[in-house]
Design a protein around this motif. Structure first.
Motif, PDB file in Angstrom:
ATOM      1  N   ASP A  92       0.833  -1.190   0.000  1.00  0.00           N
ATOM      2  CA  ASP A  92       0.000   0.000   0.000  1.00  0.00           C
ATOM      3  C   ASP A  92       0.880   1.258   0.000  1.00  0.00           C
ATOM      4  O   ASP A  92       1.751   1.416   0.847  1.00  0.00           O
ATOM      5  CB  ASP A  92      -0.921   0.007   1.223  1.00  0.00           C
ATOM      6  N   GLN A  93       0.611   2.145  -0.943  1.00  0.00           N
ATOM      7  CA  GLN A  93       1.477   3.316  -1.129  1.00  0.00           C
ATOM      8  C   GLN A  93       1.461   4.246   0.084  1.00  0.00           C
ATOM      9  O   GLN A  93       2.507   4.765   0.497  1.00  0.00           O
ATOM     10  CB  GLN A  93       1.024   4.088  -2.377  1.00  0.00           C
ATOM     11  N   ARG A 133       0.814   3.455   3.213  1.00  0.00           N
ATOM     12  CA  ARG A 133       1.501   2.819   4.336  1.00  0.00           C
ATOM     13  C   ARG A 133       3.018   2.903   4.136  1.00  0.00           C
ATOM     14  O   ARG A 133       3.771   3.120   5.079  1.00  0.00           O
ATOM     15  CB  ARG A 133       1.037   1.372   4.498  1.00  0.00           C
TER      16      ARG A 133
END
Length: 299
Positions: free
Chosen positions: A261-262, A264
Motif C-alpha cells: 500500500d502506497q 503505508r
C-alpha cells in the motif's frame, strides 16, 4: 594475525554505547578463538566493514571460502542467526553452521566489495526489491524476533526525548509519531523482515546473482522493510532540483512493484527517516541529520 577492529566499527559502537563496554577489548582474543575452534585460515579483515560487527574473510579446512562474523550482544547476532536459518539461503546469505559460539556466525562467502549499489539507480532498485520480496516469509512458530511495534516503540521514546529538548525537529517528530500510531492500528500482515534493508546490504553471490546480508530481523508488515529502501542514495536525492518529486515517484513505483500500500509505505518511510535523522542529530552527525530530515520533509 592481529584482529584490529576497523575504525568505522569503533566509531559506530561508540555512538550506540557512548559509555563504552568491554566487547571491543575482548574482540581480538574472541576472533582468535573462533578461528582456532573452526580450524580456519584467515585471509583478511574486511575494511571498512560494517557498523555493528567484525567481518573476517576466511577459508574452511577444505579450502572453501567463508566469512566469520563477530558481533556484540546489542547487535542481536543470535536473532540474525535465527533469521538466516529460517530463510535457509533463499534470498539471503547461507548460514554454514549451527550455533557454536554466541555472537559468532560462519557464513557463505559472497563478493564483499560488489553490492547492488554499484548498479545504475533504476537497476539497483529493481534488483534490491526482487531480493527483498524473497525474504518476506511467514515467521516460525514461537519465533524469537522483535516486532515492529516493539522496536519502533523504543525508538519513539528516544524521539520524544530529543524533540522535547530540540524545537527544530518537534514538528517532524510529531508527524512521524502520529503516522506510527495510525500504521500500528491495523497492520495488514506479519512477515519476517530484514529490518535494515538497503542497497549496500545486497551482495553479489555465486549460487544466486544477489543475496541479502546483515539483517536485524523484525516481524511486521512489509511496508516497514521497504521504507528503508525508499531513501537509498539520499544524498543524491537531496542534490537534485527535483528531489522531492523523484522521492514521491520512487514511493509509488516501489509500492506498486511489491504490492505494498502506497500510503503505508509513505508513512513508514516518514517514520524511519525522522527516527534516523533525530538519532544522527543526537549522536553528533549533523550533516547526516540534515539530509535525512530534509528528505522526511518531502513526505
Amino acid at each position: 594475525m592481529a584482529f584490529e577492529p576497523p575504525q568505522r566499527l569503533v566509531r559506530a559502537l561508540g555512538e550506540t554505547a557512548p559509555d563504552g563496554d568491554d566487547w571491543l577489548e575482548k574482540l581480538p582474543e574472541a576472533a582468535r578463538q573462533a578461528v582456532a575452534l573452526r580450524e580456519l585460515t584467515v585471509e583478511r579483515v574486511q575494511v571498512p566493514g560494517g557498523r555493528s560487527s567484525l567481518v573476517v574473510l576466511v577459508r574452511r579446512p577444505d579450502g572453501t571460502p567463508a566469512v566469520l562474523k563477530l558481533a556484540p550482544p546489542r547487535a542481536r547476532p543470535e536473532s540474525e542467526r535465527a533469521a538466516l536459518a529460517h530463510w535457509g539461503g533463499l534470498g539471503a546469505v547461507q548460514l554454514l553452521e549451527p550455533s557454536v559460539t554466541e555472537g559468532v556466525l560462519l557464513l557463505e562467502r559472497l563478493h564483499p566489495d560488489l553490492s547492488v549499489r554499484s548498479l545504475p539507480e533504476a537497476k539497483a532498485l529493481l534488483e534490491a526489491a526482487g531480493t527483498l520480496r524473497r525474504l518476506w516469509v511467514e515467521p516460525p512458530a514461537g519465533h524469537p524476533f522483535e516486532t515492529v511495534a516493539e522496536r519502533t516503540g523504543r525508538q519513539a521514546e528516544a524521539m520524544r526525548a530529543t524533540a522535547s529538548a530540540d524545537a527544530e525537529v518537534a514538528v517532524l517528530v510529531d508527524a512521524a509519531l502520529a503516522a506510527r500510531e495510525e500504521l500500528l492500528a491495523a497492520p495488514p500482515e506479519q512477515r519476517l523482515l530484514h529490518g535494515t534493508f538497503r542497497q549496500s546490504k545486497v551482495l553479489a553471490g555465486e549460487r544466486m546473482p544477489w543475496l541479502a546480508v546483515g539483517p536485524d530481523p523484525v516481524v511486521g508488515e512489509c511496508a516497514f522493510d521497504l521504507a528503508r529502501l525508499v531513501r537509498d542514495r539520499v544524498e543524491d536525492l537531496i542534490a537534485q532540483p527535483s528531489g522531492a518529486a523523484t522521492t514521491r515517484r520512487r514511493v509509488k513505483r516501489l509500492a506498486e512493484s511489491l504490492d505494498v500500500d502506497q500510503e503505508r509505505l509513505r508513512g513508514w518511510t516518514l517514520f524511519r527517516a525522522v527516527e534516523s535523522g533525530v538519532r544522527a542529530r543526537r549522536v553528533g552527525r549533523p550533516q547526516d541529520a540534515e539530509l535525512l530530515l530534509e528528505f522526511a520533509g518531502w513526505l
